[in-house]
Design a protein around this motif. Sequence first.
Motif, PDB file in Angstrom:
ATOM      1  N   VAL A  75       0.843  -1.260   0.025  1.00  0.00           N
ATOM      2  CA  VAL A  75       0.064  -0.004  -0.078  1.00  0.00           C
ATOM      3  C   VAL A  75       0.757   1.194  -0.124  1.00  0.00           C
ATOM      4  O   VAL A  75       0.114   2.319  -0.520  1.00  0.00           O
ATOM      5  CB  VAL A  75      -0.984  -0.081   1.211  1.00  0.00           C
ATOM      6  CG1 VAL A  75      -2.057  -1.341   1.042  1.00  0.00           C
ATOM      7  CG2 VAL A  75      -0.188   0.202   2.354  1.00  0.00           C
ATOM      8  N   GLN A 130       1.686   3.676  -4.034  1.00  0.00           N
ATOM      9  CA  GLN A 130       0.916   4.752  -4.551  1.00  0.00           C
ATOM     10  C   GLN A 130       0.734   5.973  -3.566  1.00  0.00           C
ATOM     11  O   GLN A 130       0.964   7.123  -4.222  1.00  0.00           O
ATOM     12  CB  GLN A 130      -0.566   4.141  -5.038  1.00  0.00           C
ATOM     13  CG  GLN A 130      -1.472   5.038  -5.909  1.00  0.00           C
ATOM     14  CD  GLN A 130      -0.484   5.541  -7.055  1.00  0.00           C
ATOM     15  OE1 GLN A 130      -0.007   4.765  -7.718  1.00  0.00           O
ATOM     16  NE2 GLN A 130      -0.570   6.862  -7.294  1.00  0.00           N
ATOM     17  N   GLN A 131       0.597   5.737  -2.482  1.00  0.00           N
ATOM     18  CA  GLN A 131       0.386   6.868  -1.462  1.00  0.00           C
ATOM     19  C   GLN A 131       1.762   7.785  -1.346  1.00  0.00           C
ATOM     20  O   GLN A 131       1.731   8.772  -1.260  1.00  0.00           O
ATOM     21  CB  GLN A 131       0.135   6.273  -0.144  1.00  0.00           C
ATOM     22  CG  GLN A 131      -1.305   5.643   0.151  1.00  0.00           C
ATOM     23  CD  GLN A 131      -1.576   5.004   1.616  1.00  0.00           C
ATOM     24  OE1 GLN A 131      -0.752   5.346   2.353  1.00  0.00           O
ATOM     25  NE2 GLN A 131      -2.646   4.249   1.461  1.00  0.00           N
ATOM     26  N   GLU A 189       1.753  10.061  -4.055  1.00  0.00           N
ATOM     27  CA  GLU A 189       0.831  11.093  -4.075  1.00  0.00           C
ATOM     28  C   GLU A 189       1.505  12.101  -2.935  1.00  0.00           C
ATOM     29  O   GLU A 189       0.928  13.402  -3.058  1.00  0.00           O
ATOM     30  CB  GLU A 189      -0.692  10.500  -3.470  1.00  0.00           C
ATOM     31  CG  GLU A 189      -1.313   9.564  -4.766  1.00  0.00           C
ATOM     32  CD  GLU A 189      -2.305   8.693  -4.252  1.00  0.00           C
ATOM     33  OE1 GLU A 189      -2.884   9.138  -3.235  1.00  0.00           O
ATOM     34  OE2 GLU A 189      -2.990   8.018  -4.853  1.00  0.00           O
ATOM     35  N   ASP A 190       1.828  11.636  -1.803  1.00  0.00           N
ATOM     36  CA  ASP A 190       2.221  12.523  -0.742  1.00  0.00           C
ATOM     37  C   ASP A 190       3.232  12.047   0.179  1.00  0.00           C
ATOM     38  O   ASP A 190       2.734  10.923   0.891  1.00  0.00           O
ATOM     39  CB  ASP A 190       0.929  13.017   0.101  1.00  0.00           C
ATOM     40  CG  ASP A 190       1.478  14.062   1.064  1.00  0.00           C
ATOM     41  OD1 ASP A 190       2.414  14.672   0.887  1.00  0.00           O
ATOM     42  OD2 ASP A 190       0.777  14.159   2.333  1.00  0.00           O
ATOM     43  N   SER A 194       2.386  11.975   4.206  1.00  0.00           N
ATOM     44  CA  SER A 194       0.999  11.111   4.712  1.00  0.00           C
ATOM     45  C   SER A 194       1.337   9.759   4.283  1.00  0.00           C
ATOM     46  O   SER A 194       0.465   8.814   4.741  1.00  0.00           O
ATOM     47  CB  SER A 194      -0.287  11.444   4.121  1.00  0.00           C
ATOM     48  OG  SER A 194      -0.377  11.331   2.822  1.00  0.00           O
ATOM     49  N   ALA A 195       2.265   9.295   3.542  1.00  0.00           N
ATOM     50  CA  ALA A 195       2.397   8.022   3.106  1.00  0.00           C
ATOM     51  C   ALA A 195       2.899   6.958   4.263  1.00  0.00           C
ATOM     52  O   ALA A 195       3.662   7.507   5.439  1.00  0.00           O
ATOM     53  CB  ALA A 195       3.643   7.994   2.159  1.00  0.00           C
TER      54      ALA A 195
END
Length: 184
Positions: free
Chosen positions: A77, A80-81, A84-85, A88-89
């Motif tokens: 998981v 991709q997180q 994006e950021d 917050s990953a």
Amino acid sequence: MRISVLGSQPHLADVFKTFPETVRPLLEYHDLLLRGPSPLSVAERELIAAYVSGLNACDFCFGAHQIIAEAAGVDEVVFQQLLEDVDSAPVDDVLKPILHYVKTLTLSPAKVTDAQAQAIRDAGWDDRAIHDAVAVCALFNLMNRLVEGMGVESSEAVRASQRQRNGKITDTQYRDFGRMLGIE
């Protein structure tokens, strides 16, 4: 098709077999950098490789190194997180300054700052960790451009092959790939 001798859907193995002169030192460098002694774990170095490849939209390298990082213990998981950021990953907070640094180095190399390097030190890393993160970043910027420039693409079949081959992490994983191709 970028280079006709590689065919219409080349794999990285096709590039290496067609142009073998530089493969051995390149794969040796992969093993030294990604498997040799480092303050960064194998999982962290493979995560950086996948992250840089994702930033460069190099699906082939992103997929391959995501698979290896997962085999080394990184949760699927994360990837991709992370794209994006970073903040917050779900990665360890001490790794986030390194990831910010390699993002800047990949997307805007002239904008890397001393403050970014200091943030890495403040998170508890030493200069060797900075070197290793920069070297992994540089290697995968090179590999991404080689892969994309030669027209190597990923597919479900390629990913399945990568999953099968990358299930076991060894100290000579990359050189073993070269040997499998008959490049010594």
